[in-house]
Design a protein around this motif. Structure first.
Motif, PDB file in Angstrom:
ATOM      1  N   ARG A  84       4.545   8.739  -3.495  1.00 32.45           N
ATOM      2  CA  ARG A  84       5.672   7.823  -3.657  1.00 32.45           C
ATOM      3  C   ARG A  84       6.015   7.675  -5.141  1.00 32.45           C
ATOM      4  O   ARG A  84       5.132   7.721  -5.993  1.00 32.45           O
ATOM      5  CB  ARG A  84       5.346   6.446  -3.076  1.00 32.45           C
ATOM      6  N   ARG A  85       7.302   7.467  -5.397  1.00 35.17           N
ATOM      7  CA  ARG A  85       7.737   7.244  -6.774  1.00 35.17           C
ATOM      8  C   ARG A  85       7.306   5.864  -7.255  1.00 35.17           C
ATOM      9  O   ARG A  85       7.223   4.914  -6.465  1.00 35.17           O
ATOM     10  CB  ARG A  85       9.261   7.361  -6.884  1.00 35.17           C
ATOM     11  N   THR A  88      10.067   2.134  -7.161  1.00 39.87           N
ATOM     12  CA  THR A  88      10.855   2.148  -5.919  1.00 39.87           C
ATOM     13  C   THR A  88       9.992   2.442  -4.695  1.00 39.87           C
ATOM     14  O   THR A  88      10.361   2.087  -3.577  1.00 39.87           O
ATOM     15  CB  THR A  88      11.970   3.206  -5.990  1.00 39.87           C
ATOM     16  N   LEU A  89       8.846   3.109  -4.895  1.00 35.54           N
ATOM     17  CA  LEU A  89       7.936   3.507  -3.812  1.00 35.54           C
ATOM     18  C   LEU A  89       8.602   4.430  -2.787  1.00 35.54           C
ATOM     19  O   LEU A  89       8.153   4.545  -1.652  1.00 35.54           O
ATOM     20  CB  LEU A  89       7.357   2.278  -3.092  1.00 35.54           C
ATOM     21  N   LYS A  90       9.668   5.081  -3.197  1.00 32.00           N
ATOM     22  CA  LYS A  90      10.352   6.022  -2.321  1.00 32.00           C
ATOM     23  C   LYS A  90       9.511   7.286  -2.167  1.00 32.00           C
ATOM     24  O   LYS A  90       8.946   7.787  -3.136  1.00 32.00           O
ATOM     25  CB  LYS A  90      11.726   6.364  -2.890  1.00 32.00           C
ATOM     26  N   VAL A  91       9.452   7.793  -0.937  1.00 32.37           N
ATOM     27  CA  VAL A  91       8.630   8.973  -0.649  1.00 32.37           C
ATOM     28  C   VAL A  91       9.245  10.210  -1.299  1.00 32.37           C
ATOM     29  O   VAL A  91      10.440  10.483  -1.159  1.00 32.37           O
ATOM     30  CB  VAL A  91       8.497   9.187   0.874  1.00 32.37           C
ATOM     31  N   CYS A  92       8.415  10.966  -2.013  1.00 29.47           N
ATOM     32  CA  CYS A  92       8.899  12.218  -2.606  1.00 29.47           C
ATOM     33  C   CYS A  92       8.126  13.428  -2.091  1.00 29.47           C
ATOM     34  O   CYS A  92       8.518  14.567  -2.354  1.00 29.47           O
ATOM     35  CB  CYS A  92       8.857  12.160  -4.132  1.00 29.47           C
ATOM     36  N   ALA A  93       7.039  13.190  -1.335  1.00 27.21           N
ATOM     37  CA  ALA A  93       6.316  14.277  -0.666  1.00 27.21           C
ATOM     38  C   ALA A  93       5.565  13.683   0.523  1.00 27.21           C
ATOM     39  O   ALA A  93       4.931  12.637   0.405  1.00 27.21           O
ATOM     40  CB  ALA A  93       5.346  14.969  -1.612  1.00 27.21           C
ATOM     41  N   ASN A  94       5.658  14.372   1.665  1.00 29.23           N
ATOM     42  CA  ASN A  94       5.024  13.854   2.877  1.00 29.23           C
ATOM     43  C   ASN A  94       4.849  15.003   3.872  1.00 29.23           C
ATOM     44  O   ASN A  94       5.806  15.410   4.521  1.00 29.23           O
ATOM     45  CB  ASN A  94       5.877  12.739   3.485  1.00 29.23           C
TER      46      ASN A  94
END
Length: 213
Positions: A84-85, A88-94
């Motif tokens: 997560r970034r 922002t905690l936005k997912v960037c790899a999953n």
């Protein structure tokens, strides 16, 4: 006005305000935000920077900086990579670490790895990606490599075990089908049953006639 009168006037004007409490017009409920990590245990966590290769522009583009994690599911035991970034905690790899994933050294760097992902699930959409990750130093990069490869072996064993179970189940079903076929072969046909019943009746009639004679 004398100084004493001025002080007395100020004291009269200064009045202690009572404690006032206002109830909110709208009461907000506590909202539980799920990260989908509740059913997983983190087995690795380290700060890094992630990149993806843009095939159209033919260049690497930064995806974000944050903590890369390897998460092991409490029930299935499968391990996935999640990053997560910051802020922002936005997912960037999953994605799950599959048996075909191999970390390759990034050219000219001893603290960066590159690998292919068949289905990286970001923004609720699975995409094929070529990813690169860079750490603060080579020691951290090697720690990530060890953890990544261990997770790959764990998932490989789980996949092999599930295949064995499927094969065992298939063998059991085939064995049951064979047993049913054998039982069907051994059972006499309805015509044979009727014939045997008729012959039995005739023999009974003969015996009765002989007794009368």
């Amino acid at each position: 006005m004398s100084e004493a009168e001025n002080k007395h006037t100020q004291q009269e004007e200064t009045v202690d305000s009572p404690d006032v409490h206002f109830e909110p017009v709208v009461k907000l409920k506590d909202v539980v935000v799920k990260t989908h990590e509740e059913d997983e245990d983190p087995i690795f966590k380290m700060r890094a920077k992630l990149f993806r290769f843009d095939t159209e522009a033919n260049e690497w583009k930064e995806r974000g900086t944050g903590d890369v994690k390897l998460l092991k599911h409490k029930e299935t035991g499968k391990v996935r990579l999640l990053m997560r970034r910051d802020k922002t905690l936005k997912v960037c790899a999953n994605h799950y670490i599959t048996t075909d994933m191999v970390l390759s050294p990034n050219v000219g760097s001893d603290r960066s790895w590159v690998w292919n992902v068949a289905a990286d699930l970001v923004d609720d959409e699975a995409e094929r990606q070529l990813l690169a990750i860079r750490f603060a130093n080579s020691e951290n990069a090697n720690k990530f490599k060890d953890a990544f490869e261990d997770a790959r072996e764990v998932n490989k064993k789980l996949a092999s075990g599930s295949k064995d179970k499927v094969i065992e189940k298939k063998d059991e079903e085939e064995k049951k089908d064979e047993e049913k076929e054998e039982d069907t072969k051994n059972e006499p046909e309805s015509g044979d049953k009727d014939k045997s019943a008729e012959s039995g009746d005739k023999e009974g009639e003969k015996t009765d006639a002989e007794k009368k004679d």
